[in-house]
Write a protein that holds these residues in place. Structure first.
Motif, PDB file in Angstrom:
ATOM      1  N   ALA A  21       0.826  -1.200   0.000  1.00 46.05           N
ATOM      2  CA  ALA A  21       0.000   0.000   0.000  1.00 46.05           C
ATOM      3  C   ALA A  21       0.864   1.256   0.000  1.00 46.05           C
ATOM      4  O   ALA A  21       0.535   2.253  -0.672  1.00 46.05           O
ATOM      5  CB  ALA A  21      -0.931  -0.011   1.215  1.00 46.05           C
ATOM      6  N   GLY A  25       0.686   3.869  -2.905  1.00 47.50           N
ATOM      7  CA  GLY A  25       0.338   5.222  -2.493  1.00 47.50           C
ATOM      8  C   GLY A  25       1.356   6.231  -2.995  1.00 47.50           C
ATOM      9  O   GLY A  25       1.003   7.331  -3.442  1.00 47.50           O
ATOM     10  N   ALA A  28       0.767   6.731  -6.688  1.00 46.67           N
ATOM     11  CA  ALA A  28      -0.383   7.613  -6.921  1.00 46.67           C
ATOM     12  C   ALA A  28      -0.001   9.074  -6.701  1.00 46.67           C
ATOM     13  O   ALA A  28      -0.389   9.958  -7.480  1.00 46.67           O
ATOM     14  CB  ALA A  28      -1.534   7.221  -5.999  1.00 46.67           C
ATOM     15  N   LEU A  29       0.768   9.331  -5.657  1.00 47.77           N
ATOM     16  CA  LEU A  29       1.194  10.706  -5.368  1.00 47.77           C
ATOM     17  C   LEU A  29       2.081  11.251  -6.491  1.00 47.77           C
ATOM     18  O   LEU A  29       1.924  12.405  -6.918  1.00 47.77           O
ATOM     19  CB  LEU A  29       1.946  10.740  -4.038  1.00 47.77           C
ATOM     20  CG  LEU A  29       2.477  12.103  -3.594  1.00 47.77           C
ATOM     21  CD1 LEU A  29       1.329  13.095  -3.410  1.00 47.77           C
ATOM     22  CD2 LEU A  29       3.291  11.970  -2.311  1.00 47.77           C
ATOM     23  N   ALA A  49      -3.262   7.509 -11.323  1.00 47.79           N
ATOM     24  CA  ALA A  49      -3.283   7.817  -9.893  1.00 47.79           C
ATOM     25  C   ALA A  49      -4.461   7.143  -9.211  1.00 47.79           C
ATOM     26  O   ALA A  49      -4.342   6.606  -8.106  1.00 47.79           O
ATOM     27  CB  ALA A  49      -3.320   9.327  -9.681  1.00 47.79           C
ATOM     28  N   LEU A  50      -5.630   7.171  -9.859  1.00 49.41           N
ATOM     29  CA  LEU A  50      -6.812   6.549  -9.266  1.00 49.41           C
ATOM     30  C   LEU A  50      -6.655   5.033  -9.161  1.00 49.41           C
ATOM     31  O   LEU A  50      -7.084   4.420  -8.170  1.00 49.41           O
ATOM     32  CB  LEU A  50      -8.052   6.902 -10.091  1.00 49.41           C
ATOM     33  CG  LEU A  50      -8.503   8.377 -10.003  1.00 49.41           C
ATOM     34  CD1 LEU A  50      -9.663   8.624 -10.957  1.00 49.41           C
ATOM     35  CD2 LEU A  50      -8.888   8.729  -8.577  1.00 49.41           C
ATOM     36  N   ASP A  52      -3.774   3.395  -8.897  1.00 48.59           N
ATOM     37  CA  ASP A  52      -2.815   3.166  -7.803  1.00 48.59           C
ATOM     38  C   ASP A  52      -3.485   3.362  -6.450  1.00 48.59           C
ATOM     39  O   ASP A  52      -3.247   2.599  -5.507  1.00 48.59           O
ATOM     40  CB  ASP A  52      -1.620   4.111  -7.940  1.00 48.59           C
ATOM     41  CG  ASP A  52      -0.660   3.692  -9.044  1.00 48.59           C
ATOM     42  OD1 ASP A  52      -0.557   2.484  -9.294  1.00 48.59           O
ATOM     43  OD2 ASP A  52      -0.025   4.576  -9.654  1.00 48.59           O
ATOM     44  N   LEU A  53      -4.333   4.379  -6.361  1.00 44.26           N
ATOM     45  CA  LEU A  53      -5.025   4.636  -5.097  1.00 44.26           C
ATOM     46  C   LEU A  53      -5.997   3.516  -4.769  1.00 44.26           C
ATOM     47  O   LEU A  53      -6.140   3.120  -3.600  1.00 44.26           O
ATOM     48  CB  LEU A  53      -5.758   5.974  -5.182  1.00 44.26           C
ATOM     49  CG  LEU A  53      -6.460   6.440  -3.908  1.00 44.26           C
ATOM     50  CD1 LEU A  53      -5.450   6.588  -2.773  1.00 44.26           C
ATOM     51  CD2 LEU A  53      -7.183   7.762  -4.144  1.00 44.26           C
ATOM     52  N   ALA A  54      -6.671   2.981  -5.801  1.00 46.14           N
ATOM     53  CA  ALA A  54      -7.602   1.871  -5.570  1.00 46.14           C
ATOM     54  C   ALA A  54      -6.869   0.650  -5.030  1.00 46.14           C
ATOM     55  O   ALA A  54      -7.342  -0.024  -4.097  1.00 46.14           O
ATOM     56  CB  ALA A  54      -8.326   1.535  -6.867  1.00 46.14           C
ATOM     57  N   THR A  56      -4.068   0.731  -3.392  1.00 45.38           N
ATOM     58  CA  THR A  56      -3.637   1.104  -2.041  1.00 45.38           C
ATOM     59  C   THR A  56      -4.740   0.837  -1.023  1.00 45.38           C
ATOM     60  O   THR A  56      -4.512   0.218   0.025  1.00 45.38           O
ATOM     61  CB  THR A  56      -3.232   2.587  -1.993  1.00 45.38           C
ATOM     62  OG1 THR A  56      -2.154   2.812  -2.896  1.00 45.38           O
ATOM     63  CG2 THR A  56      -2.815   2.992  -0.591  1.00 45.38           C
ATOM     64  N   LEU A  57      -5.948   1.312  -1.333  1.00 48.73           N
ATOM     65  CA  LEU A  57      -7.073   1.125  -0.415  1.00 48.73           C
ATOM     66  C   LEU A  57      -7.430  -0.354  -0.265  1.00 48.73           C
ATOM     67  O   LEU A  57      -7.739  -0.822   0.838  1.00 48.73           O
ATOM     68  CB  LEU A  57      -8.274   1.921  -0.908  1.00 48.73           C
ATOM     69  CG  LEU A  57      -8.111   3.451  -0.886  1.00 48.73           C
ATOM     70  CD1 LEU A  57      -9.328   4.127  -1.502  1.00 48.73           C
ATOM     71  CD2 LEU A  57      -7.875   3.948   0.539  1.00 48.73           C
TER      72      LEU A  57
END
Length: 390
Positions: A21, A25, A28-29, A49-50, A52-54, A56-57
């Motif tokens: 994660a 994360g 994504a940043l 980014a979205l 990668d964020l998905a 991560t979550l």
């Protein structure tokens, strides 16, 4: 409860997921920051980014229980990397480093067969976007450099991580064996010792003359062995919980030292240089154990006379046991109080480790200081706290 960076450390599926994660994360940043540098590709960067964020979550929220399940996050990462390279027309500037990072992460948590399994999807994620965007053979050939490097880095890290895990398990087995041995020794010695003590006390009632002295000596030694067994159990509790309960009271220092020296057979070689008015605030049983170990070592490894002194230095009381032997080399003195210090003519064994543990439990410390001739073992104890009336 662990917070911050320390939540990233550890082993097991949950630790692996947390570290994954963190990687996604970060990706994504970086994609969001890239929008500022490349507004023309802002939509593509936002999609990356979205994604990668998905991931991560998902890594943080999913309840990971199977040991190798988080390895699927690496496969998801390869898919995102391939999509990112394709979206940017075959530009793979960030793909290579992140591929290596994924292999390094996997190597820390999973066996080598997973790394070998990664080779195919990772190569496909790197090559397919380049082929679809019509990159020249020279660019395609970079895969034959990048992928072996990423796999080699992963296998090297995996081998080292496996070695460290095996070593940690070996040390854990040794520690479990040591703890079991100490507990068994301490418990098993009590029953026969109690029988011996009862027999000696019965004999003592009808004894006369020299026999009385011999039986008194034997009773003192059985009492000492019993206290040592209790001490072993206490020291094991120190190892497991870091705490040893003490029964501290104020005692006349000279009388306390004299009582402890009654267990030393060669008391004629020991000189006590302590003022009659001096008091010490200690656990009596632990203090006697400290003094007995120090004097015994001084008689065994040094030369008489052994001099015991006790002075107050500020808010600490200072017990010093000095011999007049050849001394201890400077480089060895800091190691003397280690748990498994090597015994012999230049050192001592487990006894000084016990001394140090008891000193620390009192709130003091144990050090060895050079003398000419000989060496002094110095133990400090905090002075008694002031009474409310004081």
């Amino acid at each position: 409860m662990q917070t911050g960076l320390f939540r990233l450390l550890g082993t097991g599926p949950r630790a692996a997921a947390r570290q994954a994660a963190a990687l996604f994360g970060l990706a994504a940043l970086l994609a969001l920051v890239g929008i500022l540098n490349d507004p023309a590709n802002s939509r593509k960067l936002l999609v990356v980014a979205l994604l990668d964020l998905a991931i991560t979550l998902f890594a943080l929220k999913w309840r990971w229980t199977r040991p190798h399940a988080p390895a699927l996050l690496g496969v998801a990462g390869f898919v995102v990397l391939g999509l990112s390279t394709w979206s940017f027309g075959g530009v793979a500037t960030g793909t290579g480093p992140f591929l290596v990072l994924l292999f390094a992460w996997a190597a820390l948590h999973f066996p080598r067969w997973i790394l070998l399994t990664y080779a195919a999807p990772a190569t496909l994620a790197y090559l397919l976007p380049l082929v679809l965007t019509g990159q020249p053979p020279l660019v395609l050939g970079s895969a034959f450099v990048l992928m072996p490097v990423a796999l080699a880095v992963g296998l090297l890290i995996e081998a080292q991580a496996r070695h460290l895990r095996d070593e940690r398990e070996r040390l854990a087995r040794i520690e479990r064996w040591r703890a079991a041995m100490i507990n068994t020794l301490a418990h098993d010695v009590r029953s026969p010792l109690g029988t011996i003590q009862i027999a000696l006390e019965e004999l003592r009632e009808d004894a006369t003359g020299l026999t009385v002295q011999i039986l008194d000596t034997a009773l003192r030694q059985t009492n000492r062995i019993s206290r040592l067994a209790d001490g072993l159990l206490d020291l094991e509790r120190i190892d497991s919980s870091g705490h040893l309960k003490l029964d501290r009271r104020s005692y006349p220092a000279r009388g306390l030292v004299k009582d402890a020296l009654s267990y030393v057979r060669s008391d004629a070689d020991v000189r006590v240089d302590i003022d009659e008015q001096t008091t010490v605030y200690v656990d009596k049983q632990r203090f006697e154990q400290v003094l007995f170990n120090l004097v015994g070592n001084a008689l065994k490894y040094g030369k008489p006379p052994v001099v015991v002194t006790f002075v107050r230095d500020g808010d600490m009381d200072r017990l010093e046991v000095r011999d007049h032997g050849p001394g201890i080399p400077e480089e060895l003195r800091p190691k003397l109080f280690g748990q498994f210090a090597v015994g012999g003519p230049d050192g001592v064994g487990l006894g000084l480790w016990i001394v140090r543990q008891l000193a620390v439990a009192h709130g003091g410390q144990a050090v060895a200081e050079a003398r000419e001739p000989g060496v002094a073992m110095v133990i400090t104890f905090p002075v008694a706290p002031l009474s409310p009336q004081g």
